[in-house]
Every structure is written in structure tokens, then in C-alpha cells.
Design a protein around this motif. Structure first.
Motif, short mmCIF file in Angstrom:
data_model
loop_
_atom_site.label_atom_id
_atom_site.label_comp_id
_atom_site.label_asym_id
_atom_site.label_seq_id
_atom_site.Cartn_x
_atom_site.Cartn_y
_atom_site.Cartn_z
N LYS A 41 74.27 18.22 -33.70
CA LYS A 41 74.46 17.91 -35.27
C LYS A 41 75.45 16.68 -35.23
O LYS A 41 74.87 15.47 -35.96
CB LYS A 41 74.91 18.94 -36.02
CG LYS A 41 74.02 19.94 -36.24
CD LYS A 41 74.45 20.92 -37.45
CE LYS A 41 73.31 21.83 -38.00
NZ LYS A 41 73.42 22.27 -39.16
N TYR A 43 75.44 14.50 -32.87
CA TYR A 43 74.73 13.31 -32.71
C TYR A 43 73.67 12.74 -33.59
O TYR A 43 73.51 11.63 -33.78
CB TYR A 43 73.81 13.48 -31.15
CG TYR A 43 72.87 12.40 -30.65
CD1 TYR A 43 73.80 11.52 -29.91
CD2 TYR A 43 71.74 12.49 -30.95
CE1 TYR A 43 72.86 10.27 -29.38
CE2 TYR A 43 70.90 11.37 -30.34
CZ TYR A 43 71.55 10.19 -29.74
OH TYR A 43 70.95 9.23 -29.29
N ARG A 44 73.04 13.73 -34.45
CA ARG A 44 72.27 13.24 -35.44
C ARG A 44 72.87 12.65 -36.83
O ARG A 44 72.29 11.95 -37.28
CB ARG A 44 71.39 14.60 -35.64
CG ARG A 44 70.23 15.05 -34.88
CD ARG A 44 69.65 16.02 -35.48
NE ARG A 44 68.77 16.91 -34.31
CZ ARG A 44 68.78 18.00 -34.13
NH1 ARG A 44 69.49 19.10 -34.78
NH2 ARG A 44 68.30 18.58 -33.05
N SER A 45 74.31 13.29 -36.88
CA SER A 45 74.73 12.68 -37.99
C SER A 45 76.11 11.53 -37.61
O SER A 45 77.04 11.33 -38.34
CB SER A 45 75.55 13.71 -38.81
OG SER A 45 76.40 14.74 -37.99
#
Length: 174
Positions: A41, A43-45
Motif C-alpha cells: 500500500k 508503494y501504491r500510494s
């Protein structure tokens, strides 16, 4: 953020986040999964990280939310009744926590008996040594709520420790 930076964050904070989650879920495999989800999460955000807080605080906020989401999905009724984060069994936790001495184990068990808000604030402030501001950011509370909840949590923890005889054992060994 690139893969290298994420790896550095994992190296620096991964173990600490794992133990934080483990203290809440009491299941080593699940804690590992939730730790991995935390970093995914993050990394994604990565574009949402505005550096208003430290990387550590931001990652712990994500870990906290991932763990709360896990409990909401797994035990929705228990979550809404405030019964989440119960002990799974009376056995000590794996590798990292097995080495605890008797007083530490008694303290850990006493913390597990507290309501979840008390557990969260004690784990972050006293065990993970977050500042009041960092704890407020992780829990999305005001600093005054952190201070008040910690004060109440410590009073309740002392009651649990006294009831369980842990304080008497500690006093005898001093």
C-alpha cells in the motif's frame, strides 16, 4: 519513490512494523501478510506521502489502517462491538517474543486484556516509543486524545497487572 527506496524502508522499518502488527493480531503468519500488505500500500500510494510526517509515522499509519481493515473484514460484528484483537490462545508468541522474561510476558498478557484503544496507544507510545504527535498521526487522533487515552490506559494496565499478580511479582524481585 523507486524500488530501492521501498527496499530501504522495508529494511529499516519492516521488523518494527511486523512486531507492531503481531502485538495486535497475535498470529505470526497473518502479521507477516499484513506487513507485506502495508508496504504494498505504501508503494501504491507513494504520491500521497507529502512528508508532513516522518516515513516511519506514515508507514505505521498504513500498518494501523491495514490491521483495522483486517479485523473489520474478519470479524465485522466483533469490531463494531469493540471485541476485536482478543487473544487467540494463551500460548506465548513466536520467535521474537519467546525470549521475554516472566515480567515482560505478564506485561504483554496484561496489555492484551485492555480495550483496543488502550492497547494501540500503549503499544505505540510505550513499546514502540512514538512521540505524542507521531501517535496522534498514526491513530488519526488529536494529541490531547492521545495523552488522555494513554493516562487512562496506564491506570487500567496497572489494575490488570495488580489483579494478575504481576506487580507483586515485580516488587518481590526488586
Amino acid at each position: 519513490m523507486d524500488q530501492q527506496e521501498l527496499n530501504e524502508w522495508f529494511t529499516q522499518y519492516g521488523e518494527s512494523i511486523l512486531t507492531y502488527i503481531l502485538l495486535m493480531v497475535r498470529d505470526y503468519q497473518q502479521a507477516e501478510d499484513l506487513t507485506q500488505e502495508t508496504f504494498l500500500k505504501a508503494y501504491r500510494s507513494k504520491q500521497q506521502f507529502k512528508q508532513n510526517s516522518s516515513v516511519k509515522t506514515w508507514l505505521f499509519s498504513i500498518a494501523h489502517n491495514v490491521t483495522i481493515d483486517y479485523f473489520r473484514k474478519k470479524h465485522p460484528l466483533k469490531h463494531y462491538l469493540g471485541l476485536t484483537m482478543e487473544e487467540k490462545d494463551g500460548k506465548p508468541l513466536p520467535e521474537q517474543i519467546v525470549e521475554m522474561n516472566e515480567e515482560s510476558e505478564g506485561l504483554y498478557r496484561a496489555i492484551q486484556q485492555l480495550k483496543s484503544t488502550y492497547k494501540h496507544v500503549i503499544i505505540l507510545r510505550k513499546l514502540k516509543e512514538f512521540s505524542t504527535a507521531e501517535t496522534a498521526h498514526v491513530l488519526n487522533w488529536s494529541e490531547s486524545k492521545v495523552k488522555m487515552t494513554l493516562s487512562r490506559a496506564l491506570v487500567e494496565l496497572e489494575k490488570v497487572l495488580t489483579r494478575g499478580g504481576v506487580i507483586n511479582e515485580i516488587n518481590r524481585s526488586i
